[in-house]
Scaffold this motif. Structure first.
Motif: not given
Length: 84
Positions: A56-67
């Motif tokens: 995920i880091l290498q692909a520079a994707l955005w991921v959802p995280i709890g606020r």
């Protein structure tokens, strides 16, 4: 009503993983704030989790995280409880 106005989406923020080193994962939110993700014991000891986070880091994707808890969400960006 727009989906992003529901209470569910007010507790989710988008973040991009910027650093991965055992046992930490650092992410940057859309506002530019750096947060340390809270990982469960299972995630810390799972080699597949670390491989996936690295990809995920290498692909520079955005991921959802709890606020509030700064945890990766297991259901991703899914909004509803059922899919038809």
């Amino acid at each position: 009503m727009l989906l992003d106005q529901t209470q569910y989406f007010k507790n989710i923020i988008a973040a991009q993983i910027v650093k991965v080193f055992y046992p930490f994962v650092i992410a940057k939110t859309e506002c530019g704030q750096l947060v340390k993700l809270n990982l469960s014991l299972n995630e810390r000891h799972d080699p597949l989790f670390w491989a996936a986070v690295q990809r995920i880091l290498q692909a520079a994707l955005w991921v959802p995280i709890g606020r509030y808890r700064n945890q990766l969400l297991d259901n991703g960006w899914l909004a509803g409880t059922t899919l038809a």
